[in-house]
Design an enzyme around this catalytic site. Structure first.
Site, PDB file in Angstrom:
ATOM      1  N   GLU A  17       0.828  -1.210   0.000  1.00  0.00           N
ATOM      2  CA  GLU A  17       0.000   0.000   0.000  1.00  0.00           C
ATOM      3  C   GLU A  17       0.863   1.260   0.000  1.00  0.00           C
ATOM      4  O   GLU A  17       1.864   1.331   0.712  1.00  0.00           O
ATOM      5  CB  GLU A  17      -0.905   0.024   1.239  1.00  0.00           C
ATOM      6  CG  GLU A  17      -1.765   1.278   1.286  1.00  0.00           C
ATOM      7  CD  GLU A  17      -2.704   1.325   2.478  1.00  0.00           C
ATOM      8  OE1 GLU A  17      -3.661   0.531   2.490  1.00  0.00           O
ATOM      9  OE2 GLU A  17      -2.457   2.142   3.386  1.00  0.00           O
ATOM     10  N   ARG A 107     -15.971   4.055   3.594  1.00  0.00           N
ATOM     11  CA  ARG A 107     -16.729   5.217   4.035  1.00  0.00           C
ATOM     12  C   ARG A 107     -15.792   6.401   4.230  1.00  0.00           C
ATOM     13  O   ARG A 107     -16.076   7.519   3.837  1.00  0.00           O
ATOM     14  CB  ARG A 107     -17.439   4.895   5.361  1.00  0.00           C
ATOM     15  CG  ARG A 107     -18.336   6.035   5.828  1.00  0.00           C
ATOM     16  CD  ARG A 107     -18.726   5.890   7.272  1.00  0.00           C
ATOM     17  NE  ARG A 107     -17.596   6.122   8.160  1.00  0.00           N
ATOM     18  CZ  ARG A 107     -17.655   6.073   9.482  1.00  0.00           C
ATOM     19  NH1 ARG A 107     -18.795   5.768  10.064  1.00  0.00           N
ATOM     20  NH2 ARG A 107     -16.585   6.291  10.218  1.00  0.00           N
ATOM     21  N   GLY A 108     -14.653   6.164   4.876  1.00  0.00           N
ATOM     22  CA  GLY A 108     -13.768   7.256   5.282  1.00  0.00           C
ATOM     23  C   GLY A 108     -14.120   7.683   6.695  1.00  0.00           C
ATOM     24  O   GLY A 108     -15.178   7.304   7.228  1.00  0.00           O
ATOM     25  N   HIS A 158     -14.480  -2.386  14.345  1.00  0.00           N
ATOM     26  CA  HIS A 158     -14.299  -0.962  14.021  1.00  0.00           C
ATOM     27  C   HIS A 158     -14.528  -0.146  15.298  1.00  0.00           C
ATOM     28  O   HIS A 158     -15.432  -0.455  16.081  1.00  0.00           O
ATOM     29  CB  HIS A 158     -15.295  -0.564  12.915  1.00  0.00           C
ATOM     30  CG  HIS A 158     -15.110   0.845  12.454  1.00  0.00           C
ATOM     31  ND1 HIS A 158     -15.794   1.904  13.011  1.00  0.00           N
ATOM     32  CD2 HIS A 158     -14.287   1.386  11.518  1.00  0.00           C
ATOM     33  CE1 HIS A 158     -15.418   3.031  12.414  1.00  0.00           C
ATOM     34  NE2 HIS A 158     -14.505   2.734  11.500  1.00  0.00           N
ATOM     35  N   GLN A 221       5.510   6.994  16.378  1.00  0.00           N
ATOM     36  CA  GLN A 221       4.323   7.118  15.526  1.00  0.00           C
ATOM     37  C   GLN A 221       3.245   6.084  15.905  1.00  0.00           C
ATOM     38  O   GLN A 221       2.059   6.348  15.793  1.00  0.00           O
ATOM     39  CB  GLN A 221       4.798   6.855  14.102  1.00  0.00           C
ATOM     40  CG  GLN A 221       3.899   7.308  13.013  1.00  0.00           C
ATOM     41  CD  GLN A 221       4.508   6.885  11.677  1.00  0.00           C
ATOM     42  OE1 GLN A 221       5.083   5.806  11.552  1.00  0.00           O
ATOM     43  NE2 GLN A 221       4.377   7.734  10.691  1.00  0.00           N
TER      44      GLN A 221
HETATM   45  P1  FAD Z   1     -18.133   1.386   7.078  1.00  0.00           P
HETATM   46  O1  FAD Z   1     -18.109   0.027   6.515  1.00  0.00           O
HETATM   47  O2  FAD Z   1     -19.221   2.283   6.631  1.00  0.00           O
HETATM   48  O3  FAD Z   1     -18.143   1.219   8.671  1.00  0.00           O
HETATM   49  C1  FAD Z   1     -18.081   2.339   9.555  1.00  0.00           C
HETATM   50  C2  FAD Z   1     -18.869   2.037  10.832  1.00  0.00           C
HETATM   51  O4  FAD Z   1     -20.265   1.931  10.523  1.00  0.00           O
HETATM   52  C3  FAD Z   1     -18.492   0.725  11.496  1.00  0.00           C
HETATM   53  O5  FAD Z   1     -18.581   0.898  12.884  1.00  0.00           O
HETATM   54  C4  FAD Z   1     -19.538  -0.283  10.996  1.00  0.00           C
HETATM   55  O6  FAD Z   1     -19.750  -1.316  11.953  1.00  0.00           O
HETATM   56  C5  FAD Z   1     -20.761   0.610  10.807  1.00  0.00           C
HETATM   57  N1  FAD Z   1     -21.585   0.225   9.658  1.00  0.00           N
HETATM   58  C6  FAD Z   1     -21.127  -0.153   8.411  1.00  0.00           C
HETATM   59  N2  FAD Z   1     -22.163  -0.413   7.612  1.00  0.00           N
HETATM   60  C7  FAD Z   1     -23.288  -0.201   8.325  1.00  0.00           C
HETATM   61  C8  FAD Z   1     -24.678  -0.296   8.028  1.00  0.00           C
HETATM   62  N3  FAD Z   1     -25.105  -0.680   6.810  1.00  0.00           N
HETATM   63  N4  FAD Z   1     -25.572   0.005   9.022  1.00  0.00           N
HETATM   64  C9  FAD Z   1     -25.151   0.368  10.246  1.00  0.00           C
HETATM   65  N5  FAD Z   1     -23.853   0.477  10.594  1.00  0.00           N
HETATM   66  C10 FAD Z   1     -22.925   0.203   9.639  1.00  0.00           C
HETATM   67  N6  FAD Z   1      -9.526   6.062   5.014  1.00  0.00           N
HETATM   68  C11 FAD Z   1      -9.328   7.044   4.070  1.00  0.00           C
HETATM   69  O7  FAD Z   1      -9.717   8.195   4.283  1.00  0.00           O
HETATM   70  N7  FAD Z   1      -8.689   6.746   2.883  1.00  0.00           N
HETATM   71  C12 FAD Z   1      -8.246   5.497   2.586  1.00  0.00           C
HETATM   72  O8  FAD Z   1      -7.690   5.260   1.522  1.00  0.00           O
HETATM   73  C13 FAD Z   1      -8.444   4.457   3.559  1.00  0.00           C
HETATM   74  N8  FAD Z   1      -8.020   3.181   3.317  1.00  0.00           N
HETATM   75  C14 FAD Z   1      -8.279   2.193   4.250  1.00  0.00           C
HETATM   76  C15 FAD Z   1      -7.883   0.871   3.965  1.00  0.00           C
HETATM   77  C16 FAD Z   1      -8.113  -0.145   4.889  1.00  0.00           C
HETATM   78  C17 FAD Z   1      -7.697  -1.561   4.568  1.00  0.00           C
HETATM   79  C18 FAD Z   1      -8.735   0.151   6.133  1.00  0.00           C
HETATM   80  C19 FAD Z   1      -8.965  -0.943   7.142  1.00  0.00           C
HETATM   81  C20 FAD Z   1      -9.139   1.451   6.422  1.00  0.00           C
HETATM   82  C21 FAD Z   1      -8.918   2.486   5.484  1.00  0.00           C
HETATM   83  N9  FAD Z   1      -9.321   3.804   5.733  1.00  0.00           N
HETATM   84  C22 FAD Z   1      -9.108   4.793   4.789  1.00  0.00           C
HETATM   85  C23 FAD Z   1      -9.959   4.158   7.006  1.00  0.00           C
HETATM   86  C24 FAD Z   1     -11.497   4.016   6.950  1.00  0.00           C
HETATM   87  O9  FAD Z   1     -12.027   4.971   6.058  1.00  0.00           O
HETATM   88  C25 FAD Z   1     -12.049   4.233   8.364  1.00  0.00           C
HETATM   89  O10 FAD Z   1     -11.693   3.147   9.170  1.00  0.00           O
HETATM   90  C26 FAD Z   1     -13.527   4.549   8.476  1.00  0.00           C
HETATM   91  O11 FAD Z   1     -13.763   4.947   9.835  1.00  0.00           O
HETATM   92  C27 FAD Z   1     -14.461   3.395   8.188  1.00  0.00           C
HETATM   93  O12 FAD Z   1     -14.485   3.051   6.871  1.00  0.00           O
HETATM   94  P2  FAD Z   1     -15.295   1.725   6.376  1.00  0.00           P
HETATM   95  O13 FAD Z   1     -15.211   1.691   4.923  1.00  0.00           O
HETATM   96  O14 FAD Z   1     -14.869   0.543   7.146  1.00  0.00           O
HETATM   97  O15 FAD Z   1     -16.774   2.170   6.854  1.00  0.00           O
END
Ligand code: FAD
Length: 297
Positions: A17, A107-108, A158, A221
């Site tokens: 990455e 989601r971010g 999460h 860090q």
């Molecule tokens: P979601 O899947 O939407 O989850 C967020 C929260 O909402 C969780 O607590 C989950 O349990 C809950 N949730 C999810 N779906 C639902 C639903 N349908 N109904 C109710 N609750 C729900 N961030 C960046 O800004 N840029 C990046 O490039 C980036 N890359 C990443 C790569 C990896 C491998 C990982 C693990 C994280 C990365 N992140 C990045 C961080 C990420 O954006 C954050 O962890 C963010 O807080 C959650 O993103 P998610 O896609 O998991 O969100």
């Protein structure tokens, strides 16, 4: 190539990455990092997405460099929390034009101090996944079979999740929304991953999971990163950080050794897909991959 095809060959894969530079810093240095990382011959390179900032366009530029100039499959990250549908569709069109087939849909993080508006275009990663799955590309015939969609998962849950089971339930929703593979948040205790994989299986979530490994080469860090991500530091790892963090060369050596050991244990336990969070340091990723040279043959 679609990442699901790479993951389904039965072979061990090691991917890397990278993150784009800060807005205004220019892309020349970042392209050098891409080239040096590509020279390590990873299965693919993922490029993160600077949510809400001005660097989001750099993701497509670096994915282009990775795939179309260096010949390594690219995985472009894309976040939705601060985006309107129009911006997302523009990005999908741009990626499609570049023949970037793989997207990690996220989601971010919700920006601190600004609650997420109820009428926002997207609330969760699954909303973005549906958008990508349903995206119709009328102009670029190479993308007729659609994007390959990945998502994030969290072996320790999460940080915002109400419960571990609810967090797993959301992974199921992601798969139903088009997610074809997961990449994990970093973890420093492999048992946490093994327990998580059992929970996934118990819940009949059967898409491939790529294990995210962060080589810790800067002891100062890591405390900040763990606080944000909710990642636990096992006592064995904490002792290493306490002992070596004031000596950067020693910390670097210990961090590479720890990550190498974690990966060897994972592969020995049939976790075949490893993603190295390189923090834009191809030399560190290179040393880890060199340590695995016989294992990866
Ligand atoms: P979601 O899947 O939407 O989850 C967020 C929260 O909402 C969780 O607590 C989950 O349990 C809950 N949730 C999810 N779906 C639902 C639903 N349908 N109904 C109710 N609750 C729900 N961030 C960046 O800004 N840029 C990046 O490039 C980036 N890359 C990443 C790569 C990896 C491998 C990982 C693990 C994280 C990365 N992140 C990045 C961080 C990420 O954006 C954050 O962890 C963010 O807080 C959650 O993103 P998610 O896609 O998991 O969100």
């Amino acid at each position: 190539m679609k990442i699901t095809d790479l993951l389904n060959t039965g072979k061990v894969t090691v991917s890397c990455e990278l993150f784009p530079p800060k807005y205004g810093s220019g892309l020349a240095g970042a392209k050098t990092v891409v080239r040096e990382t590509a020279a390590l011959n990873p299965a693919f390179i993922s490029i993160t997405y600077g949510a809400g900032g001005g660097t989001s366009n750099y993701t497509a530029d670096l994915a282009d460099e990775t795939q179309n100039k260096c010949g390594v499959t690219a995985l472009a990250h894309l976040t939705c929390i601060s985006s309107e549908k129009e911006k997302i569709r523009e990005t999908l069109a741009q990626l499609s034009k570049l023949k970037i087939k793989n997207i990690l849909a996220l989601r971010g993080d919700i920006p601190e101090g600004s609650p997420h508006p109820e009428n926002a275009s997207y609330h969760h990663a699954c909303d973005l996944m549906k958008e990508i799955r349903d995206y119709k590309d009328e102009t670029h015939s190479m993308m007729e079979d659609g994007f390959c969609i990945g998502g994030a998962c969290y072996p320790e849950g999460h940080p915002e999740a109400v419960s571990i089971q609810k967090d797993i339930d959301t992974l199921k929703i992601k798969v139903e929304s088009g997610c074809q593979f997961f990449t994990t948040q970093m973890f420093f205790d492999n048992n946490i991953l093994y327990n998580f994989l059992y929970r996934m299986l118990n819940n009949k979530i059967e898409v491939p999971v790529i294990a995210g490994i962060m080589p810790v080469i800067d002891g100062k860090q890591i405390a900040r990163i763990c606080k944000i991500s909710g990642t636990a530091l096992p006592s064995r790892f904490r002792a290493i950080v306490e002992k070596f963090s004031s000596n950067s060369a020693a910390m670097c050596q210990a961090g590479i050794a720890y990550a190498t050991e974690q990966i060897i244990d994972l592969i020995a336990n049939d976790v075949n897909h490893i993603h190295i969070y390189t923090m834009n340091k191809p030399d560190i990723a290179g040393k880890i991959i060199a340590n695995l040279s016989e294992i990866l043959k």
